[in-house]
Write a protein that holds these residues in place. Structure first.
Motif, PDB file in Angstrom:
ATOM      1  N   ARG A 138       0.833  -1.210   0.000  1.00 42.00           N
ATOM      2  CA  ARG A 138       0.000   0.000   0.000  1.00 42.00           C
ATOM      3  C   ARG A 138       0.865   1.256   0.000  1.00 42.00           C
ATOM      4  NH1 ARG A 138      -2.707  -3.326   3.728  1.00 42.00           N
ATOM      5  NH2 ARG A 138      -1.795  -2.186   5.490  1.00 42.00           N
ATOM      6  N   ALA A 139       1.946   1.220   0.761  1.00 40.03           N
ATOM      7  CA  ALA A 139       2.842   2.380   0.807  1.00 40.03           C
ATOM      8  C   ALA A 139       3.409   2.679  -0.578  1.00 40.03           C
ATOM      9  CB  ALA A 139       3.971   2.130   1.807  1.00 40.03           C
ATOM     10  N   ARG A 140       3.755   1.642  -1.312  1.00 39.88           N
ATOM     11  CA  ARG A 140       4.305   1.859  -2.654  1.00 39.88           C
ATOM     12  C   ARG A 140       3.253   2.437  -3.585  1.00 39.88           C
ATOM     13  NH1 ARG A 140       6.869  -4.086  -1.993  1.00 39.88           N
ATOM     14  NH2 ARG A 140       8.574  -3.474  -0.568  1.00 39.88           N
ATOM     15  N   ALA A 141       1.998   2.005  -3.429  1.00 41.11           N
ATOM     16  CA  ALA A 141       0.922   2.545  -4.260  1.00 41.11           C
ATOM     17  C   ALA A 141       0.718   4.029  -3.977  1.00 41.11           C
ATOM     18  CB  ALA A 141      -0.375   1.776  -4.016  1.00 41.11           C
ATOM     19  N   PHE A 142       0.729   4.412  -2.720  1.00 41.15           N
ATOM     20  CA  PHE A 142       0.591   5.829  -2.378  1.00 41.15           C
ATOM     21  C   PHE A 142       1.794   6.625  -2.860  1.00 41.15           C
ATOM     22  CE2 PHE A 142      -2.886   4.620   0.396  1.00 41.15           C
ATOM     23  CZ  PHE A 142      -3.678   5.756   0.390  1.00 41.15           C
ATOM     24  N   ARG A 143       2.959   6.064  -2.686  1.00 39.23           N
ATOM     25  CA  ARG A 143       4.172   6.758  -3.127  1.00 39.23           C
ATOM     26  C   ARG A 143       4.145   6.989  -4.634  1.00 39.23           C
ATOM     27  NH1 ARG A 143       8.469   3.141  -1.483  1.00 39.23           N
ATOM     28  NH2 ARG A 143       8.364   2.354  -3.607  1.00 39.23           N
ATOM     29  N   ASP A 144       3.700   6.000  -5.371  1.00 32.94           N
ATOM     30  CA  ASP A 144       3.592   6.153  -6.828  1.00 32.94           C
ATOM     31  C   ASP A 144       2.566   7.208  -7.201  1.00 32.94           C
ATOM     32  OD1 ASP A 144       5.506   4.190  -7.110  1.00 32.94           O
ATOM     33  OD2 ASP A 144       4.084   2.604  -7.634  1.00 32.94           O
TER      34      ASP A 144
END
Length: 215
Positions: free
Chosen positions: A197-203
């Motif tokens: 989820r963190a990577r999705a938000f970061r993207d």
């Protein structure tokens, strides 16, 4: 700490609250590892002051670690003593004044133009639009930029990865994200799922338009 610079740089405030203090600490450390280092530990979570103390010890003095749901003067003193270096309030309340007297920057909770003016008078550094989804979403944010063109707004409440990009494109300085990012991680849930989820938000943040593009 320069809160405004941190908001402009990182563009996501990750809001950690949970029923398991050890899991909440692991959540904080995992978010930092995933390059989401601007963290707010909510006082509504279990043993939140202890989580802040332990996170500060683990992260060191340079990490931007905040405390949320700060309402009273006593709360402001307690989170300062625990190691928080910025304060987030749910409303325009006595904690705004006390935190500023203690030298802590404040992200003050607002809903209306009247709230914004009141928070400005108390010296708030930035303005948390809460609850953002119920207030009218990105359109409401864009409307607020009419009378307050230079105000740093941080929408919080109902912000998923898609909405984060939309808010940022409509002029948000940053967004605050709780359960759509944290989910059950601070209650002992999967840290690997948190990383995804963190990577999705970061993207989503990286793909978003500059903060003033939607004005």
């Amino acid at each position: 700490m320069d809160l405004l610079t941190s908001l402009r740089t990182h563009r996501i405030v990750a809001i950690v609250r949970g029923d398991d203090a050890d899991a909440a600490l692991r959540t904080v450390l995992t978010l930092v590892e995933e390059d989401l280092p601007l963290i707010e530990v909510s006082l509504s979570g279990k043993d939140a002051l202890d989580v802040i103390r332990r996170a500060r010890a683990a992260l060191g003095p340079g990490a931007p670690l905040g405390a949320g749901t700060v309402l009273t003067s006593d709360d402001a003193h307690a989170v300062r003593d625990a190691g928080a270096d910025f304060v987030v309030t749910p409303a325009v309340c006595e904690a705004v004044t006390e935190a500023k007297l203690l030298g802590l920057p404040v992200l003050a909770g607002v809903m209306t133009p009247t709230d914004i003016v009141a928070a400005q008078r108390l010296g708030a550094d930035a303005f948390k639009i809460f609850p953002a989804a119920q207030a009218g979403g990105p359109g409401y944010l864009r409307a607020l930029h009419g009378p307050f063109p230079d105000a740093p707004f941080v929408p919080v409440g109902g912000v998923d990865a898609d909405a984060a990009g939309t808010y940022l494109a409509h002029g948000a300085t940053a967004v605050g994200v709780g359960s759509p990012l944290i989910s059950d991680a601070a209650d002992g849930g999967s840290l690997e799922a948190l990383r995804e989820r963190a990577r999705a938000f970061r993207d989503a943040v990286r793909a978003a338009a500059p903060a003033d593009a939607g004005r």
